[in-house]
Design an enzyme around this catalytic site. Structure first.
Site, PDB file in Angstrom:
ATOM      1  N   ASP A  86       0.846  -1.200   0.000  1.00  0.00           N
ATOM      2  CA  ASP A  86       0.000   0.000   0.000  1.00  0.00           C
ATOM      3  C   ASP A  86       0.884   1.253   0.000  1.00  0.00           C
ATOM      4  O   ASP A  86       0.810   2.058   0.906  1.00  0.00           O
ATOM      5  CB  ASP A  86      -0.957   0.004   1.201  1.00  0.00           C
ATOM      6  CG  ASP A  86      -0.232   0.042   2.542  1.00  0.00           C
ATOM      7  OD1 ASP A  86       0.942  -0.382   2.596  1.00  0.00           O
ATOM      8  OD2 ASP A  86      -0.833   0.498   3.534  1.00  0.00           O
TER       9      ASP A  86
ATOM     10  N   ASP B 228       6.942   1.136   1.826  1.00  0.00           N
ATOM     11  CA  ASP B 228       6.623   0.152   0.793  1.00  0.00           C
ATOM     12  C   ASP B 228       7.491   0.376  -0.438  1.00  0.00           C
ATOM     13  O   ASP B 228       7.943  -0.582  -1.076  1.00  0.00           O
ATOM     14  CB  ASP B 228       5.156   0.264   0.368  1.00  0.00           C
ATOM     15  CG  ASP B 228       4.179   0.095   1.497  1.00  0.00           C
ATOM     16  OD1 ASP B 228       3.616  -1.001   1.641  1.00  0.00           O
ATOM     17  OD2 ASP B 228       3.949   1.069   2.227  1.00  0.00           O
TER      18      ASP B 228
ATOM     19  N   ASN C 104      -2.249   2.924   3.485  1.00  0.00           N
ATOM     20  CA  ASN C 104      -1.659   4.217   3.816  1.00  0.00           C
ATOM     21  C   ASN C 104      -2.415   5.370   3.172  1.00  0.00           C
ATOM     22  O   ASN C 104      -2.546   6.445   3.762  1.00  0.00           O
ATOM     23  CB  ASN C 104      -0.188   4.245   3.390  1.00  0.00           C
ATOM     24  CG  ASN C 104       0.691   3.397   4.274  1.00  0.00           C
ATOM     25  OD1 ASN C 104       0.509   3.354   5.489  1.00  0.00           O
ATOM     26  ND2 ASN C 104       1.652   2.705   3.665  1.00  0.00           N
TER      27      ASN C 104
ATOM     28  N   THR D 220       2.889  -6.039   2.950  1.00  0.00           N
ATOM     29  CA  THR D 220       3.365  -4.871   3.697  1.00  0.00           C
ATOM     30  C   THR D 220       2.270  -3.842   3.913  1.00  0.00           C
ATOM     31  O   THR D 220       2.570  -2.704   4.272  1.00  0.00           O
ATOM     32  CB  THR D 220       4.571  -4.224   2.984  1.00  0.00           C
ATOM     33  OG1 THR D 220       4.173  -3.769   1.685  1.00  0.00           O
ATOM     34  CG2 THR D 220       5.716  -5.213   2.855  1.00  0.00           C
TER      35      THR D 220
ATOM     36  N   PHE E   6      -0.759  -0.250  12.634  1.00  0.00           N
ATOM     37  CA  PHE E   6      -1.660   0.225  11.585  1.00  0.00           C
ATOM     38  C   PHE E   6      -2.167  -0.877  10.662  1.00  0.00           C
ATOM     39  O   PHE E   6      -3.378  -0.969  10.395  1.00  0.00           O
ATOM     40  CB  PHE E   6      -0.990   1.323  10.749  1.00  0.00           C
ATOM     41  CG  PHE E   6      -1.833   1.769   9.585  1.00  0.00           C
ATOM     42  CD1 PHE E   6      -2.858   2.692   9.760  1.00  0.00           C
ATOM     43  CD2 PHE E   6      -1.635   1.244   8.311  1.00  0.00           C
ATOM     44  CE1 PHE E   6      -3.661   3.081   8.711  1.00  0.00           C
ATOM     45  CE2 PHE E   6      -2.427   1.634   7.249  1.00  0.00           C
ATOM     46  CZ  PHE E   6      -3.438   2.554   7.444  1.00  0.00           C
ATOM     47  N   ASN E   7      -1.277  -1.708  10.104  1.00  0.00           N
ATOM     48  CA  ASN E   7      -1.719  -2.674   9.098  1.00  0.00           C
ATOM     49  C   ASN E   7      -2.745  -3.651   9.642  1.00  0.00           C
ATOM     50  O   ASN E   7      -3.681  -4.047   8.923  1.00  0.00           O
ATOM     51  CB  ASN E   7      -0.518  -3.445   8.529  1.00  0.00           C
ATOM     52  CG  ASN E   7       0.307  -2.631   7.567  1.00  0.00           C
ATOM     53  OD1 ASN E   7      -0.142  -1.609   7.049  1.00  0.00           O
ATOM     54  ND2 ASN E   7       1.525  -3.077   7.323  1.00  0.00           N
TER      55      ASN E   7
ATOM     56  N   HIS F 245       9.784   0.007   8.313  1.00  0.00           N
ATOM     57  CA  HIS F 245       8.975  -1.170   8.621  1.00  0.00           C
ATOM     58  C   HIS F 245       9.011  -2.215   7.502  1.00  0.00           C
ATOM     59  O   HIS F 245       9.431  -3.351   7.687  1.00  0.00           O
ATOM     60  CB  HIS F 245       7.519  -0.771   8.854  1.00  0.00           C
ATOM     61  CG  HIS F 245       7.303   0.318   9.835  1.00  0.00           C
ATOM     62  ND1 HIS F 245       7.489   0.139  11.189  1.00  0.00           N
ATOM     63  CD2 HIS F 245       6.887   1.606   9.668  1.00  0.00           C
ATOM     64  CE1 HIS F 245       7.206   1.271  11.827  1.00  0.00           C
ATOM     65  NE2 HIS F 245       6.834   2.171  10.917  1.00  0.00           N
ATOM     66  N   ASP F 246       8.521  -1.830   6.330  1.00  0.00           N
ATOM     67  CA  ASP F 246       8.197  -2.796   5.286  1.00  0.00           C
ATOM     68  C   ASP F 246       9.396  -3.524   4.694  1.00  0.00           C
ATOM     69  O   ASP F 246       9.289  -4.715   4.368  1.00  0.00           O
ATOM     70  CB  ASP F 246       7.387  -2.107   4.181  1.00  0.00           C
ATOM     71  CG  ASP F 246       6.039  -1.619   4.681  1.00  0.00           C
ATOM     72  OD1 ASP F 246       5.572  -2.108   5.728  1.00  0.00           O
ATOM     73  OD2 ASP F 246       5.445  -0.740   4.028  1.00  0.00           O
TER      74      ASP F 246
END
Length: 308
Positions: free
Chosen positions: A10, A15, A37, A120, A161-162, A236-237
């Site tokens: 996203d 990402d 996102n 992700t 969040f995800n 993160h991703d």
């Protein structure tokens, strides 16, 4: 190693960095997009733009425009109104290959026996694919995902969040029986990009490195404003990608993880059973615990240098 993957994402700044690394270290068979996102129209555009900027000829299939049950919620406060605020982006010259992300994931998994799905963003597309093809959990080599946490959240005190964006989808994935690798906030906050990292990345000199440095400048400043006051953005991703391409960078432990669906304060929480007891449920997730952040950053630098 260059594992064959479909990257479900996203974009989103991190990402885009995950795509950059995957393009150098994976056999990237396709990209699928999901609302997360930013809305689906923008995540699809951003995936296409990132691949265009990197010169990667990879098909993009758009997917779910909203979660399974709840209304769509986004993270513009981190990623800006476009999802990729920061760099000066060129006109988009590409278009999506399709609009059935779940179908593409299923077809890709049935075309070979060694496919990993790297997720992700919110897990909506993954859940829809599992719903349509229950054998997918056995067909896939596994699912490496960025999401969840064993301690703190980032949109609520409990939820990342995800997972929070579509807890029902995450619940389906965590209960699917597929081999799961989870890169949660505990892990990803060990891999932060500050001014020194960004300058070293910019010095690589490739267009991809400049794009990444511009992304991370905006991203780190957004984190400073939203959270700690310090201009450091956790990547993160990319951790979900490097868990497959560079597993030696990580320490992990198997745990039983469930997704909370109903708590007033804990909806979207990944409840992780860390008890040293045989009375708990059998582990269903390999939880990444530690990352060699310096070595991971070298992977990013080397990946950026591999593009024009």
């Amino acid at each position: 190693m260059n594992p064959p993957i479909v990257l479900d994402c996203d974009p989103g700044h991190d990402d885009a960095i995950a795509l950059l690394i995957a393009g150098q270290h994976c056999e990237l068979l396709g990209v699928t997009t999901v609302s997360g996102n930013v809305p689906l129209e923008l995540t699809t555009r951003n995936a296409l733009l990132t691949l265009q900027l990197l010169g990667l000829e990879v098909p993009v299939h758009a997917g779910a425009a909203r979660p399974l049950v709840a209304e769509a919620r986004h993270a513009e406060f981190i990623h800006g109104d476009t999802g990729l605020n920061g760099p000066q982006l060129p006109p988009l010259e590409r278009s999506a290959a399709g609009t059935d992300a779940a179908g593409f994931i299923i077809d890709a998994a049935r075309s070979r026996d060694d496919l990993w799905l790297v997720a992700t963003g919110p897990l909506t597309n993954v859940a829809l694919a599992l719903r349509r093809a229950p054998d997918l959990s056995e067909r896939l080599a596994g699912i490496a995902l960025m999401g969840g946490s064993t301690s703190f959240g980032n949109v609520t005190a409990a939820a990342e969040f995800n997972i929070w964006a579509d807890p029902e989808a995450a619940d389906m994935v965590f209960r699917s029986g597929a081999q799961l690798i989870m890169a949660g906030l505990d892990l990803t906050h060990q891999f932060k990009m500050g001014a020194g990292h960004i300058e070293r990345l910019r010095q690589v000199g490739s267009g991809a490195a400049t794009f990444a440095a511009d992304l991370l400048t905006f991203f780190s400043n957004a984190y400073a404003e939203a959270y700690s006051g310090k201009a450091e953005g956790p990547l993160h991703d990319p951790c979900a990608v490097m868990a497959l391409t560079h597993p030696e960078l990580f320490a992990s432990q198997d745990h039983h993880v469930v997704v909370e669906l109903r708590g007033d304060h804990t909806r979207g929480m990944t409840l992780t059973d860390t008890r040293a007891s045989k009375r708990g449920n059998a582990p269903n997730v390999r939880v990444l615990k530690r990352i060699d952040a310096d070595a991971a950053f070298e992977v990013l630098l080397e990946s950026a240098a591999g593009y024009r």
